[in-house]
Motif scaffolding. Sequence first.
Motif, PDB file in Angstrom:
ATOM      1  N   LEU A   1       0.923  -1.198  -0.053  1.00 47.20           N
ATOM      2  CA  LEU A   1       0.062  -0.008  -0.122  1.00 47.20           C
ATOM      3  C   LEU A   1       0.908   1.187  -0.004  1.00 47.20           C
ATOM      4  CD1 LEU A   1      -2.923  -1.093   2.514  1.00 47.20           C
ATOM      5  CD2 LEU A   1      -2.820  -0.889  -0.012  1.00 47.20           C
ATOM      6  N   GLY A   2       1.978   1.351   0.707  1.00 47.59           N
ATOM      7  CA  GLY A   2       2.771   2.546   0.744  1.00 47.59           C
ATOM      8  C   GLY A   2       3.577   2.583  -0.663  1.00 47.59           C
ATOM      9  N   MET A   3       3.647   1.726  -1.126  1.00 49.50           N
ATOM     10  CA  MET A   3       4.369   1.943  -2.713  1.00 49.50           C
ATOM     11  C   MET A   3       3.525   2.520  -3.403  1.00 49.50           C
ATOM     12  SD  MET A   3       6.850  -1.392  -2.423  1.00 49.50           S
ATOM     13  CE  MET A   3       8.195  -1.642  -1.389  1.00 49.50           C
ATOM     14  N   LEU A   4       2.164   1.782  -3.532  1.00 44.46           N
ATOM     15  CA  LEU A   4       1.068   2.520  -4.405  1.00 44.46           C
ATOM     16  C   LEU A   4       0.846   3.904  -4.164  1.00 44.46           C
ATOM     17  CD1 LEU A   4      -1.465  -0.564  -3.982  1.00 44.46           C
ATOM     18  CD2 LEU A   4      -0.203   0.315  -6.386  1.00 44.46           C
ATOM     19  N   ASN A   5       1.003   4.371  -3.021  1.00 44.52           N
ATOM     20  CA  ASN A   5       0.705   5.453  -2.629  1.00 44.52           C
ATOM     21  C   ASN A   5       1.935   6.683  -2.511  1.00 44.52           C
ATOM     22  OD1 ASN A   5      -2.078   6.033  -1.494  1.00 44.52           O
ATOM     23  ND2 ASN A   5      -1.709   3.999  -0.813  1.00 44.52           N
ATOM     24  N   SER A   6       2.958   5.873  -3.406  1.00 42.48           N
ATOM     25  CA  SER A   6       4.311   6.827  -3.459  1.00 42.48           C
ATOM     26  C   SER A   6       4.253   8.194  -3.739  1.00 42.48           C
ATOM     27  CB  SER A   6       5.180   6.303  -4.137  1.00 42.48           C
ATOM     28  OG  SER A   6       6.400   7.015  -4.102  1.00 42.48           O
ATOM     29  N   CYS A   7       4.617   9.132  -3.069  1.00 42.76           N
ATOM     30  CA  CYS A   7       4.492  10.864  -3.625  1.00 42.76           C
ATOM     31  C   CYS A   7       5.709  10.798  -4.562  1.00 42.76           C
ATOM     32  CB  CYS A   7       4.699  11.552  -2.265  1.00 42.76           C
ATOM     33  SG  CYS A   7       6.019  11.436  -1.399  1.00 42.76           S
ATOM     34  N   SER A   8       6.522  10.084  -5.027  1.00 41.73           N
ATOM     35  CA  SER A   8       7.333   9.919  -6.085  1.00 41.73           C
ATOM     36  C   SER A   8       6.510   9.602  -7.574  1.00 41.73           C
ATOM     37  CB  SER A   8       8.740   9.358  -6.030  1.00 41.73           C
ATOM     38  OG  SER A   8       9.479   9.716  -4.722  1.00 41.73           O
ATOM     39  N   SER A   9       6.750  10.324  -8.494  1.00 41.34           N
ATOM     40  CA  SER A   9       6.021  10.067  -9.668  1.00 41.34           C
ATOM     41  C   SER A   9       6.278   8.711 -10.469  1.00 41.34           C
ATOM     42  CB  SER A   9       5.720  11.098 -10.433  1.00 41.34           C
ATOM     43  OG  SER A   9       5.326  12.493  -9.757  1.00 41.34           O
ATOM     44  N   ASN A  10       7.395   8.575 -10.183  1.00 43.40           N
ATOM     45  CA  ASN A  10       8.229   7.578 -11.164  1.00 43.40           C
ATOM     46  C   ASN A  10       8.281   6.094 -10.654  1.00 43.40           C
ATOM     47  OD1 ASN A  10      10.043   8.408  -9.115  1.00 43.40           O
ATOM     48  ND2 ASN A  10      11.786   8.395 -10.475  1.00 43.40           N
ATOM     49  N   VAL A  11       7.399   5.681  -9.666  1.00 36.33           N
ATOM     50  CA  VAL A  11       7.334   4.428  -9.095  1.00 36.33           C
ATOM     51  C   VAL A  11       6.222   3.535  -9.408  1.00 36.33           C
ATOM     52  CG1 VAL A  11       7.147   3.384  -6.747  1.00 36.33           C
ATOM     53  CG2 VAL A  11       8.383   5.247  -7.014  1.00 36.33           C
ATOM     54  N   ALA A  12       6.411   2.542 -10.062  1.00 37.37           N
ATOM     55  CA  ALA A  12       5.237   1.486 -10.517  1.00 37.37           C
ATOM     56  C   ALA A  12       5.518   0.225  -9.359  1.00 37.37           C
ATOM     57  CB  ALA A  12       5.622   0.949 -11.909  1.00 37.37           C
ATOM     58  N   VAL A  13       4.369  -0.470  -9.292  1.00 36.41           N
ATOM     59  CA  VAL A  13       4.483  -1.573  -8.268  1.00 36.41           C
ATOM     60  C   VAL A  13       4.089  -2.930  -9.034  1.00 36.41           C
ATOM     61  CG1 VAL A  13       3.645  -2.028  -5.882  1.00 36.41           C
ATOM     62  CG2 VAL A  13       3.726   0.221  -6.620  1.00 36.41           C
ATOM     63  N   VAL A  14       4.791  -3.950  -8.334  1.00 32.08           N
ATOM     64  CA  VAL A  14       4.248  -5.273  -8.724  1.00 32.08           C
ATOM     65  C   VAL A  14       3.762  -6.187  -7.395  1.00 32.08           C
ATOM     66  CG1 VAL A  14       5.635  -5.467 -10.736  1.00 32.08           C
ATOM     67  CG2 VAL A  14       6.475  -6.189  -8.539  1.00 32.08           C
ATOM     68  N   ASN A  15       3.251  -7.056  -7.564  1.00 34.22           N
ATOM     69  CA  ASN A  15       2.727  -8.104  -6.494  1.00 34.22           C
ATOM     70  C   ASN A  15       3.824  -8.221  -5.271  1.00 34.22           C
ATOM     71  OD1 ASN A  15       0.965  -9.645  -4.911  1.00 34.22           O
ATOM     72  ND2 ASN A  15       0.902 -11.181  -6.252  1.00 34.22           N
ATOM     73  N   ILE A  16       3.299  -8.556  -4.095  1.00 43.81           N
ATOM     74  CA  ILE A  16       4.191  -8.811  -3.041  1.00 43.81           C
ATOM     75  C   ILE A  16       4.981 -10.068  -3.368  1.00 43.81           C
ATOM     76  CG2 ILE A  16       4.112  -9.719  -0.517  1.00 43.81           C
ATOM     77  CD1 ILE A  16       1.243  -8.393  -0.419  1.00 43.81           C
ATOM     78  N   ASP A  17       6.249  -9.801  -3.219  1.00 44.40           N
ATOM     79  CA  ASP A  17       7.304 -10.832  -3.385  1.00 44.40           C
ATOM     80  C   ASP A  17       7.509 -11.280  -4.739  1.00 44.40           C
ATOM     81  OD1 ASP A  17       8.024 -11.153  -0.586  1.00 44.40           O
ATOM     82  OD2 ASP A  17       6.669 -12.623  -0.177  1.00 44.40           O
ATOM     83  N   ALA A  18       7.096 -10.543  -5.641  1.00 45.25           N
ATOM     84  CA  ALA A  18       6.939 -10.706  -7.138  1.00 45.25           C
ATOM     85  C   ALA A  18       8.265 -10.442  -7.827  1.00 45.25           C
ATOM     86  CB  ALA A  18       5.785 -10.052  -7.746  1.00 45.25           C
ATOM     87  N   GLY A  19       9.529 -11.039  -7.098  1.00 48.23           N
ATOM     88  CA  GLY A  19      10.804 -10.731  -7.898  1.00 48.23           C
ATOM     89  C   GLY A  19      10.889 -10.817  -9.360  1.00 48.23           C
ATOM     90  N   PHE A  20      10.162 -12.003  -9.704  1.00 47.85           N
ATOM     91  CA  PHE A  20      10.161 -12.297 -11.255  1.00 47.85           C
ATOM     92  C   PHE A  20       9.517 -11.175 -12.002  1.00 47.85           C
ATOM     93  CE2 PHE A  20       7.234 -13.765 -14.362  1.00 47.85           C
ATOM     94  CZ  PHE A  20       7.860 -14.150 -15.371  1.00 47.85           C
ATOM     95  N   LYS A  21       8.574 -10.901 -11.699  1.00 44.55           N
ATOM     96  CA  LYS A  21       7.948  -9.661 -12.477  1.00 44.55           C
ATOM     97  C   LYS A  21       8.373  -8.499 -12.311  1.00 44.55           C
ATOM     98  CE  LYS A  21       2.641  -9.582 -13.085  1.00 44.55           C
ATOM     99  NZ  LYS A  21       1.511  -9.720 -12.333  1.00 44.55           N
ATOM    100  N   ALA A  22       9.239  -7.865 -11.202  1.00 49.01           N
ATOM    101  CA  ALA A  22       9.900  -6.888 -11.086  1.00 49.01           C
ATOM    102  C   ALA A  22      11.017  -7.029 -12.150  1.00 49.01           C
ATOM    103  CB  ALA A  22      10.409  -6.563 -10.013  1.00 49.01           C
TER     104      ALA A  22
END
Lengths: 221, 221, 221, 221, 221, 221, 221, 221
Positions: free
Chosen positions: H190-211
């Motif tokens: 949730l914190g990452m989804l609400n990042s105030c930095s505009s260049n942050v995209a998010v993937v699922n929890i523990d989703a190292g592969f996807k990142a």
Amino acid sequence: AGGDVSLDTARRDRCGYPEVVYGEGKTPDAIAAIIAAQQERGEPSLVTRIDPAAAADLEVLYPLACHNATARTWRLAAPVGGAACEQEAPQGSVAVVTAGTTDLPVAEEAAETLVWMGVAVTRINDIGVAGPQRLAERLPELRDADVVIVAAGMEGALPSVVGGHVAAPVIAVPTSVGYGASFGGVTALLGMLNSCSSNVAVVNIDAGFKAGYLAGVIASR
Amino acid sequence: AGGDVSLDTARRDRCGYPEVVYGEGKTPDAIAAIIAAQQERGEPSLVTRIDPAAAADLEVLYPLACHNATARTWRLAAPVGGAACEQEAPQGSVAVVTAGTTDLPVAEEAAETLVWMGVAVTRINDIGVAGPQRLAERLPELRDADVVIVAAGMEGALPSVVGGHVAAPVIAVPTSVGYGASFGGVTALLGMLNSCSSNVAVVNIDAGFKAGYLAGVIASR
Amino acid sequence: AGGDVSLDTARRDRCGYPEVVYGEGKTPDAIAAIIAAQQERGEPSLVTRIDPAAAADLEVLYPLACHNATARTWRLAAPVGGAACEQEAPQGSVAVVTAGTTDLPVAEEAAETLVWMGVAVTRINDIGVAGPQRLAERLPELRDADVVIVAAGMEGALPSVVGGHVAAPVIAVPTSVGYGASFGGVTALLGMLNSCSSNVAVVNIDAGFKAGYLAGVIASR
Amino acid sequence: AGGDVSLDTARRDRCGYPEVVYGEGKTPDAIAAIIAAQQERGEPSLVTRIDPAAAADLEVLYPLACHNATARTWRLAAPVGGAACEQEAPQGSVAVVTAGTTDLPVAEEAAETLVWMGVAVTRINDIGVAGPQRLAERLPELRDADVVIVAAGMEGALPSVVGGHVAAPVIAVPTSVGYGASFGGVTALLGMLNSCSSNVAVVNIDAGFKAGYLAGVIASR
Amino acid sequence: AGGDVSLDTARRDRCGYPEVVYGEGKTPDAIAAIIAAQQERGEPSLVTRIDPAAAADLEVLYPLACHNATARTWRLAAPVGGAACEQEAPQGSVAVVTAGTTDLPVAEEAAETLVWMGVAVTRINDIGVAGPQRLAERLPELRDADVVIVAAGMEGALPSVVGGHVAAPVIAVPTSVGYGASFGGVTALLGMLNSCSSNVAVVNIDAGFKAGYLAGVIASR
Amino acid sequence: AGGDVSLDTARRDRCGYPEVVYGEGKTPDAIAAIIAAQQERGEPSLVTRIDPAAAADLEVLYPLACHNATARTWRLAAPVGGAACEQEAPQGSVAVVTAGTTDLPVAEEAAETLVWMGVAVTRINDIGVAGPQRLAERLPELRDADVVIVAAGMEGALPSVVGGHVAAPVIAVPTSVGYGASFGGVTALLGMLNSCSSNVAVVNIDAGFKAGYLAGVIASR
Amino acid sequence: AGGDVSLDTARRDRCGYPEVVYGEGKTPDAIAAIIAAQQERGEPSLVTRIDPAAAADLEVLYPLACHNATARTWRLAAPVGGAACEQEAPQGSVAVVTAGTTDLPVAEEAAETLVWMGVAVTRINDIGVAGPQRLAERLPELRDADVVIVAAGMEGALPSVVGGHVAAPVIAVPTSVGYGASFGGVTALLGMLNSCSSNVAVVNIDAGFKAGYLAGVIASR
Amino acid sequence: AGGDVSLDTARRDRCGYPEVVYGEGKTPDAIAAIIAAQQERGEPSLVTRIDPAAAADLEVLYPLACHNATARTWRLAAPVGGAACEQEAPQGSVAVVTAGTTDLPVAEEAAETLVWMGVAVTRINDIGVAGPQRLAERLPELRDADVVIVAAGMEGALPSVVGGHVAAPVIAVPTSVGYGASFGGVTALLGMLNSCSSNVAVVNIDAGFKAGYLAGVIASR
Ligand SMILES: Nc1ncnc2c1ncn2[C@@H]1O[C@H](COP(=O)(O)O)[C@@H](O)[C@H]1O
Ligand SMILES: Nc1ncnc2c1ncn2[C@@H]1O[C@H](COP(=O)(O)O)[C@@H](O)[C@H]1O
Ligand SMILES: Nc1ncnc2c1ncn2[C@@H]1O[C@H](COP(=O)(O)O)[C@@H](O)[C@H]1O
Ligand SMILES: Nc1ncnc2c1ncn2[C@@H]1O[C@H](COP(=O)(O)O)[C@@H](O)[C@H]1O
Ligand SMILES: [Mg+2]
Ligand SMILES: [Mg+2]
Ligand SMILES: [Mg+2]
Ligand SMILES: [Mg+2]
Ligand SMILES: [Mg+2]
Ligand SMILES: [Mg+2]
Ligand SMILES: [Mg+2]
Ligand SMILES: [Mg+2]
């Protein structure tokens, strides 16, 4: 129907019924454009979640349409020369049940959808489990139906109880009726998903349209 | 009873019953120390959530105690010369109902608590709403009780249905029985809190002890 | 009482009290129709969650009725020649407690329900745990009651604290008072369900009616 | 079938099929007692959520029974002289689809239920949306079915996509397959409830039995 | 301290205390490498969430260290010639309170942290609100403390009650003690966040270390 | 102060400061009655969550009071001859920090509470982590404070970052600023509770008053 | 730009683009002050979440600015003599897709952000999975894009489906479109996070700006 | 590759890389069959979430493969005569960052995916915000990367802080590291989804592969 809309014109061929218009947040003009396109194709129309002002605007254009204010629906037959108006000889039979009187708008949305699909509807209202003799009196009608839709809020127990009495499939619709820990229908939804009666399927909270559509697809097979 | 424990020795004067021992996470020695202190004060003991090994250890010390493995309880009368063993002439009458057989451990914990309090218990099992004629057959017994406890998991509809049939207070106990969206008893809990029957009070998930204690307090008034 | 309503006319025989009208979302006309039906049957009426406009409309028809604006209730005795007005010689005694002044509407709904049931009520307000000497001063009154209702929002700690001091059953009503992580009463609800005091049962958030009804059923036994 | 069990013996008359045994947490003895009772009544049996040890025990008693280890089901035909074994001439036709191979246990539970009900099953596996040409190849089979069951975990998108291609009702079963924010199937469940395809009904997470039962009731009408 | 670890060696200058080692999921070797680095810098060490096997391994290397098995901590003074061992003349005074005996591990983690910081600790156990006279007896000790830490599970009411009696800041630590709707400490956490006592700050569930550290920072100012 | 209010008049003796009035949902008359009672006792007053209309009403009665519209607070010194007005020689020093400009109302509520308590305040605004050089510039002021309050919404990362730079305790206040998955401050709250900086304590969402009160209690020790 | 604002003036050097103004809750004056400061620095401006009244006020000051009412954005080029207006020769290419027409405001916010960054945009609307042939028709355009943004509400299935067809990165934006168990976009968000297509990254609910910014950063590399 | 598997053999043409095998719950035989099929097609293989026993089995068949036990991955180059082994001349550059050492498995899964895709990786470990000088020291490396992946648990603040310092896109991966209110990674998510930095995209929890996959797709463009 406007640059932002990609009307699913192949829906009737693929699924048997034309695309239904979700009225929420659409302007009367946007709705009217879609309906005109459907009339041109010889198709009947159903608009759900329509607000009273938009319905009044459409009434001027299509005085023969049917607006159900409780259901928040607006229904129009196919034009003369197009497909016949199917409501005249309804197929199958669906019972639409409410636990309390405040569940009525959701039940009516389901009922209107069934009428639009040409399926016969029996309405049975306010027979929640706190007064159990009321359900007992309506059992014969419930056992006669091809499909039973049950709309209930609060603890959402009625679909399980009905499901224990009938052999037909039961479509459970949780409603947002209640307060406190009813969480706008979530409690009813969860209860219905966990129904110990095996013949209970569930749709979204307040999704009268979907309950009606599914029941119609099953009953008219 | 050990340096880390502040036994609530005034409980019997204040509330009518001595402190009950919550066995979860306590060593057999810690439990034995509390029981010895209670016996010294002439008080009966009830241990809940006891594991089989701890119960076996205690059985050596107190061969006359009663261990209910399903309920995970262990019960001991007050010593001779102290308060009489109250179970002999039970007061009041509580019906303890389950929706399915997997709710039994919770119901048994409630029943054991009632026996410890000297209250008569009628057990009625496996009468959930999917098979409605089973409840109908037991209605006379339910209507005779001073209080009805109903343990149910999954959608937790049974307390509402029972509540619609009886005038007595219904203590609803959600159980963690179920899978998927039953969320370990949360769905049953929410359903019971939203019961449309006005005589339904709720306790925590799997809280057989609390349901029994409350029913005992009400039935023995 | 209208085509969409199936009034539970057998409720008084089955449960001891007639059906209570849930006023939320009902038109004044719908409410008036139900009340007329109850008067015809010689029954007293209680409407909860009534809005001020509906209450004003009903006042014209029944000038002797009692409207409590804080509680949002409307109460009417049974007609002459029917059942006697039970409030005159109240049975039992229930203490209705609030943690803060903003919990008052919920407590008043409980109190009005008890008056309708003919049960005596003692009101004790604004004695939350942040100022502990306030509870200490009222302990004798609390210990005298057959049942104690405690309405509290925010962390909902008061029922546990009261439960530690009295032998009677405590009905805890979480209220939607608070902000932030009080989540409209959910925090208070969860706290009450987890009460470490064994004599605490819980009802829905803001469910003053249900707390009052349950307390009344217990106190008048 | 044991003192704690109230077998719903009227189920076949009321609903068309005998009570199915939920094996979770039942001892092999308890299951065997229920099956013996059903055989005596001339009824076929289906046990779900059975563990391998219990199935092995039952195999000794009923060597002709069918144990599906992936589905965790155990199935037994009605005895000679009772009702005929319905699987021989299956009615209707249900397609049972998975998004990925890990959804297989849930799909198999649905398929076994359908076989027990005497309904024909077409299995279509591992056609999730990340590889879209796989679904395209199976469309003719999907369009032939009376009902389509779709089991999917993770984001649960497949029922919506299938629903957009067929006219028949789609029963969506969320599975607990996934990790992180899949929350044991909750994400798939929510996605399916919000399906933009109108012909999608939903059952509980991992509820293969319920999906199969509902599809069977609809397909055999 | 290993290629994957970036030890925060500037922590003591910036914050007054060296980095504390979070033992969960670290191998004994990884922990030993960090401790060796800290000893080399003349710093004392504190390891939290250490498992018994790792502690046993470290005991061989540092026989003078202090392992608290209940707290799951391991503490080592700074080496001779480095900073003096601060526990000898403790500053300030913190009361560490538990509601029940099962909250002890969390309270002990707080207490060990305070000892490591050189702050005096008073332990007060098992004084939860269900037995209110137990708190009353310890009020003088509570009023003497510079800071009060209160660890409680279930409904988490004790910090509010303590906060109503003292002028000092109260650090509330929710514990994961409880069952059912205690949700592993979430209910206690929410209750503490909503405390009606103005002097209550909250840390994470089971965060004994953080409560101790914060109390130590405040008490030693 | 009215029949429904039990003003906690012993608060100043017990806790050092008189009861603060929570203005939400109180009528101007109810607030005025409490303030009059406090003035009579020679006590200063602080009202939080006051709406503009109520503040305007009170201004007529007490023209020397201080209304902060951003903070939604109203503050009044003790009357002449009573306790001296403590703001004149403030003790201690608290930095009140915001991540963004929309966090200002919460920060101002904290600052007003500190002024009422006689504690000096340094305001540092709009230094969130997306523009890191802004925090770097203010580090000297932050390191000078006895306590740092940090108000932040959205992901609530700022308290952790500030906590990594200072030795003093940090009181983190999540604000309801944000949209989507900020869930009205819940995301910020959870982030702060999980802060990897050991000196961060948390209060309720938007609880500027509580952050200020706690900081004041610590800073003025 | 006002005492409470710390404008991040180093943003363009650090990140390539100046700070974007989040308009929600800012007065027209506050916004105007920030824009004046940016113009003075020779920077272009973008304001998001601007309300119509504030946009009208700014139009008077800057008649050449571009207000997109659907997107709720307001855009202004850098002043003459400052940095050149980058939109004239757009770099890269981003497809901005919606599942339904009600997702348009979010998609437009993304598109406006891209225009402000000087990136070319292709808009593709209303191609949700319930009408699958609509997506099939647009595949060539989707495969041509450097990045694809997909905005979808309800079950949020479209990004997974698109991700299965293209090699480029897909930025999924859940929208708050839907009702009942769509929970204001949470269901779509969870679905997208669990996408079985490996090239799908997610941003906050309704975060059109963030999707556009990220896509722009990637496409213009 | 087995009757239940529909291997997505068109993936390389459509998306640029062959299907990656999700190892969780697959038998070594099932995995071996898929790999054999890919080798036959001249494709390299990547298996994620592989357990040590399965990896050991595969090692016998393919001694040249690379098993990373921390990452739980298994990687195999394309066979001679097929596609060349891309790792030899890596394209682009991705920084893979962890907040703490316990985030390492997730970061390693991302790194292995990037190696399989032929993209250069820079690993930067244990630079969380509680020790801010550690990030400062690594800024030049971070600013050099085409994409930055940041894995963090607990409050998940690091991606926002990194995002404030770099112009490149940041892929944030929440990890399930933490306890209490970290809720298995939900708080970080949730914190990452609400990042105030505009260049942050998010993937699922523990989703190292996807990142890793997303970063690879972007960096190799
Ligand atoms: N405030 C209330 N909260 C919960 N249930 C209520 C309330 N007031 C009345 N009821 C119950 O609601 C039922 C009437 O609902 P309805 O048929 O919708 O009028 C009756 O059975 C009452 O016992
Ligand atoms: N903004 C606030 N947030 C939380 N608690 C407050 C706030 N303002 C006042 N209080 C507390 O609320 C209590 C008064 O509540 P009440 O009796 O409803 O006026 C006092 O004990 C105050 O310490
Ligand atoms: N719609 C938006 N959603 C999320 N962040 C935004 C949005 N618009 C602007 N921002 C960011 O919000 C910051 C400005 O916030 P503020 O200081 O409150 O104006 C800038 O760093 C922008 O990058
Ligand atoms: N760790 C992982 N997390 C998410 N998706 C993965 C992972 N590893 C492989 N995949 C994807 O999972 C799919 C294979 O799933 P399956 O058909 O069940 O083997 C492929 O489309 C991969 O892109
Ligand atoms: Mg009714
Ligand atoms: Mg049964
Ligand atoms: Mg008060
Ligand atoms: Mg697959
Ligand atoms: Mg104790
Ligand atoms: Mg700003
Ligand atoms: Mg559309
Ligand atoms: Mg570290």
